[in-house]
Design a protein around this motif. Sequence first.
Motif, PDB file in Angstrom:
ATOM      1  N   ASP A 178      47.949  70.005 107.073  1.00  0.00           N
ATOM      2  CA  ASP A 178      46.570  69.758 106.662  1.00  0.00           C
ATOM      3  C   ASP A 178      45.637  69.628 107.856  1.00  0.00           C
ATOM      4  N   VAL A 179      46.204  69.453 109.036  1.00  0.00           N
ATOM      5  CA  VAL A 179      45.400  69.381 110.250  1.00  0.00           C
ATOM      6  C   VAL A 179      44.664  70.704 110.481  1.00  0.00           C
ATOM      7  N   LEU A 180      45.103  71.758 109.803  1.00  0.00           N
ATOM      8  CA  LEU A 180      44.483  73.074 109.940  1.00  0.00           C
ATOM      9  C   LEU A 180      43.382  73.310 108.912  1.00  0.00           C
ATOM     10  N   GLU A 181      43.014  72.279 108.152  1.00  0.00           N
ATOM     11  CA  GLU A 181      41.915  72.368 107.199  1.00  0.00           C
ATOM     12  C   GLU A 181      40.776  71.470 107.671  1.00  0.00           C
ATOM     13  N   TYR A 182      39.547  71.878 107.373  1.00  0.00           N
ATOM     14  CA  TYR A 182      38.364  71.168 107.876  1.00  0.00           C
ATOM     15  C   TYR A 182      37.375  70.952 106.741  1.00  0.00           C
TER      16      TYR A 182
END
Length: 259
Positions: free
Chosen positions: A48-52
């Motif tokens: 989820d670190v790749l979602e903003y």
Amino acid sequence: MKSSLIVTAAAINGCSAFNAFTQLKKILSIPTYDGPPPSRVNTESWLDVLEYDQPPTFDVLAKTIDFATRKSYEERNAFLADDYVFRGPIIGPITFSDVKNTQQGFNIVGAYPNLETRPFGFTVDPDNPYRCYWFERWEGTNTNSVKIGQIELPPTNEDVKLPTHIMSVHWTPEAKIKYSCLSSPLDRWEGTTKGAGAVFGLLVGAGMGSTSASVGDMALRFQQRLVHAIGGFGRNWSLEEDIPAWWKSKARGADPNDL
């Protein structure tokens, strides 16, 4: 059997097959749903670190096409974030510099001077506007030798076509690629490499025997760790100290998923 039931019900009730089926659904308590489609399942993931929260301020599709059609390492390197990670089904996590060193160690690019990745079918992920997918179907002619350690495979001078695979990239709000992923071949019957894809397919096309390369294969995992320990053949994954901290999975190479 269903058709017979519907026709029989229609004859008895003196109505159409459609109305009979509607009545049967009521009798059998088959639920109907006339509302909007259900939303996707919201599951937490370490990726989820790749979602903003904010939408992209750049054209993700155009940016991805620009990246995918660049041919040199130097040109592609300009698109990558400092904490970039590459992962394939049985390779990675690995930094871009290690991917470059691995392929140069085998002289893959030099062995196929006319290599084309032929990207097509670009599409943005409907669940993540920062992620873009596309297909690649590599083709080239093996006109130079390939080196595997001390072994040198003479050129076959054969035209080589690999099975199609999928690529994806995750962009950051700063328009840099943080993570890219390569899939297994989609159709193992396609091409001339007996189902082998990417770098493995190019090695098969250069005369190396086709071998099984699947996630969880114990022999492959042992071989990868041996090569990793010896060094000199390129890396199946980067050194632990070089892997960015955001990459939480401890699975390496062909290891099964751990998260």
